[in-house]
Design a protein around this motif. Structure first.
Motif, short mmCIF file in Angstrom:
data_model
loop_
_atom_site.label_atom_id
_atom_site.label_comp_id
_atom_site.label_asym_id
_atom_site.label_seq_id
_atom_site.Cartn_x
_atom_site.Cartn_y
_atom_site.Cartn_z
N ASP A 235 1.43 50.94 -3.53
CA ASP A 235 1.27 51.92 -2.45
C ASP A 235 1.20 53.35 -2.95
O ASP A 235 0.89 54.27 -2.18
CB ASP A 235 2.44 51.79 -1.47
CG ASP A 235 3.80 51.99 -2.15
OD1 ASP A 235 4.05 51.31 -3.17
OD2 ASP A 235 4.61 52.81 -1.67
N VAL A 236 1.47 53.57 -4.24
CA VAL A 236 1.46 54.91 -4.82
C VAL A 236 0.23 55.09 -5.71
O VAL A 236 -0.09 54.22 -6.51
CB VAL A 236 2.74 55.17 -5.65
CG1 VAL A 236 2.69 56.53 -6.33
CG2 VAL A 236 3.98 55.05 -4.77
N HIS A 237 -0.46 56.22 -5.55
CA HIS A 237 -1.56 56.57 -6.45
C HIS A 237 -0.94 57.24 -7.69
O HIS A 237 -0.78 58.46 -7.74
CB HIS A 237 -2.55 57.50 -5.75
CG HIS A 237 -3.32 56.85 -4.64
ND1 HIS A 237 -4.23 55.83 -4.87
CD2 HIS A 237 -3.29 57.05 -3.31
CE1 HIS A 237 -4.75 55.44 -3.72
NE2 HIS A 237 -4.20 56.16 -2.76
N TRP A 238 -0.62 56.43 -8.67
CA TRP A 238 0.12 56.92 -9.84
C TRP A 238 -0.69 57.90 -10.68
O TRP A 238 -0.12 58.77 -11.35
CB TRP A 238 0.60 55.74 -10.68
CG TRP A 238 1.61 54.91 -9.97
CD1 TRP A 238 1.41 53.74 -9.30
CD2 TRP A 238 3.00 55.23 -9.79
NE1 TRP A 238 2.58 53.30 -8.72
CE2 TRP A 238 3.58 54.19 -9.02
CE3 TRP A 238 3.81 56.28 -10.22
CZ2 TRP A 238 4.92 54.18 -8.67
CZ3 TRP A 238 5.16 56.28 -9.87
CH2 TRP A 238 5.70 55.24 -9.11
N ASP A 239 -2.00 57.76 -10.67
CA ASP A 239 -2.82 58.71 -11.42
C ASP A 239 -2.69 60.11 -10.84
O ASP A 239 -2.52 61.10 -11.57
CB ASP A 239 -4.29 58.27 -11.46
CG ASP A 239 -4.90 58.04 -10.09
OD1 ASP A 239 -4.15 57.96 -9.08
OD2 ASP A 239 -6.15 57.94 -10.01
N ARG A 240 -2.72 60.21 -9.52
CA ARG A 240 -2.58 61.52 -8.87
C ARG A 240 -1.17 62.05 -9.06
O ARG A 240 -0.97 63.27 -9.25
CB ARG A 240 -2.89 61.38 -7.39
CG ARG A 240 -2.89 62.70 -6.62
CD ARG A 240 -4.09 63.56 -6.92
NE ARG A 240 -5.31 63.00 -6.37
CZ ARG A 240 -6.43 63.68 -6.20
NH1 ARG A 240 -6.48 64.97 -6.54
NH2 ARG A 240 -7.53 63.10 -5.73
N LEU A 241 -0.18 61.17 -9.03
CA LEU A 241 1.21 61.60 -9.24
C LEU A 241 1.38 62.18 -10.64
O LEU A 241 2.02 63.22 -10.81
CB LEU A 241 2.16 60.42 -9.02
CG LEU A 241 3.65 60.74 -8.94
CD1 LEU A 241 4.35 59.69 -8.10
CD2 LEU A 241 4.30 60.81 -10.30
N LEU A 242 0.81 61.51 -11.64
CA LEU A 242 0.90 62.03 -13.01
C LEU A 242 0.26 63.41 -13.11
O LEU A 242 0.83 64.33 -13.71
CB LEU A 242 0.25 61.06 -13.99
CG LEU A 242 0.21 61.53 -15.46
CD1 LEU A 242 0.53 60.39 -16.41
CD2 LEU A 242 -1.15 62.12 -15.82
N PHE A 243 -0.92 63.56 -12.52
CA PHE A 243 -1.60 64.87 -12.54
C PHE A 243 -0.72 65.94 -11.91
O PHE A 243 -0.54 67.03 -12.46
CB PHE A 243 -2.93 64.76 -11.80
CG PHE A 243 -3.71 66.04 -11.76
CD1 PHE A 243 -4.58 66.37 -12.78
CD2 PHE A 243 -3.56 66.92 -10.69
CE1 PHE A 243 -5.30 67.55 -12.74
CE2 PHE A 243 -4.27 68.11 -10.65
CZ PHE A 243 -5.15 68.43 -11.67
N SER A 244 -0.16 65.64 -10.74
CA SER A 244 0.69 66.60 -10.05
C SER A 244 1.93 66.95 -10.86
O SER A 244 2.30 68.12 -10.98
CB SER A 244 1.11 66.03 -8.68
OG SER A 244 1.99 66.92 -8.02
N ALA A 245 2.57 65.93 -11.43
CA ALA A 245 3.78 66.19 -12.22
C ALA A 245 3.47 67.07 -13.43
O ALA A 245 4.27 67.94 -13.80
CB ALA A 245 4.40 64.88 -12.65
N LYS A 246 2.32 66.86 -14.06
CA LYS A 246 1.97 67.70 -15.20
C LYS A 246 1.70 69.15 -14.77
O LYS A 246 1.97 70.09 -15.53
CB LYS A 246 0.78 67.12 -15.95
CG LYS A 246 1.15 65.86 -16.75
CD LYS A 246 0.18 65.56 -17.88
CE LYS A 246 0.70 64.44 -18.76
NZ LYS A 246 -0.12 64.23 -19.97
N GLU A 247 1.18 69.32 -13.56
CA GLU A 247 1.04 70.68 -13.02
C GLU A 247 2.42 71.32 -12.84
O GLU A 247 2.61 72.51 -13.15
CB GLU A 247 0.29 70.63 -11.69
CG GLU A 247 -1.18 70.31 -11.81
CD GLU A 247 -1.97 71.45 -12.42
OE1 GLU A 247 -1.79 72.61 -12.00
OE2 GLU A 247 -2.77 71.19 -13.34
N SER A 248 3.38 70.57 -12.32
CA SER A 248 4.73 71.10 -12.16
C SER A 248 5.37 71.42 -13.51
O SER A 248 6.12 72.40 -13.63
CB SER A 248 5.61 70.09 -11.40
OG SER A 248 5.25 70.03 -10.04
#
Length: 219
Positions: free
Chosen positions: A140-153
């Motif tokens: 249920d989670v788009h992990w690719d987008r989560l990784l991208f977002s976390a690297k931005e943070s």
């Protein structure tokens, strides 16, 4: 809805807006950053700054203006750290007193698959293997987008401490299915309170079509 509050400690004041209505005018010191910008860019910038001023007011800090500084990063009042994020349908800001939190980084993204080729550009083979394992457990989670977002943070936390660029390949991101993530720095980290920082730890959440990530490096 304020998913930022769910991923940051109570010492951090957060504000979220889901549209650009009633954002108010920019402060004269903020205006030059978008003087020649297209309407959509001006709207997201204006609402992001409105979120920042509201968050500063909630914190009890001066809330006059948040101009743009080096590498287009926000310039916060003395004694305050903070971060701003905006994506389609989401504007947010997070601020804290610098004697409590040394740096904060936030990011919000549309909760959807990354465009083709982006994941390969921002991640290593080992990181992609971890994402595949997580996807098998939590499809249920788009992990690719989560990784991208976390690297931005990670970058938004890193830059105020160092004043230097940090590439996507210079931190290994390991998300957890429990709503946390860890970023191991592959380059020398900043020295904070006399200690060399070798990693950042943060939290993530998915809410109402957005993935939101945040790091607060506490004193």
């Amino acid at each position: 809805m304020n998913p930022l509050a769910a991923v940051l400690p109570t010492s951090v004041a957060t504000v979220v807006r889901l549209d650009d209505d009633s954002a108010g005018p920019l402060h004269p010191t903020e205006e030059p950053a978008v003087a020649k910008a297209v309407d959509s860019r001006r709207a997201e910038f204006t609402t992001g700054r409105a979120c920042a001023r509201d968050a500063l007011a909630a914190l009890g800090a001066p809330a006059d203006a948040v101009p743009v500084g080096e590498k287009r990063s926000p310039v916060w009042p003395d004694g305050v750290v903070g971060s701003i994020t905006h994506t389609k349908g989401f504007r947010g800001a997070a601020v804290a007193f610098a004697d409590v939190v040394r740096s904060v980084g936030i990011d919000a993204e549309q909760h959807d698959v990354l465009p083709e080729g982006v994941l390969e550009a921002v991640s290593s083979e080992s990181e992609r293997a971890v994402l595949a394992s997580l996807a098998a457990r939590r499809p249920d989670v788009h992990w690719d987008r989560l990784l991208f977002s976390a690297k931005e943070s990670v970058y938004k936390t890193w830059f105020p401490l160092t004043g230097r660029w940090l590439g996507f390949e210079e931190a290994v991101l390991t998300p957890g299915a429990d709503g946390t993530f860890r970023a191991e720095l592959l380059v020398p980290g900043p020295v904070v309170d006399g200690v060399a920082v070798g990693e950042f730890r943060g939290r993530w959440t998915v809410a109402d079509g957005f993935v939101v990530t945040a790091i607060a490096l506490e004193a």
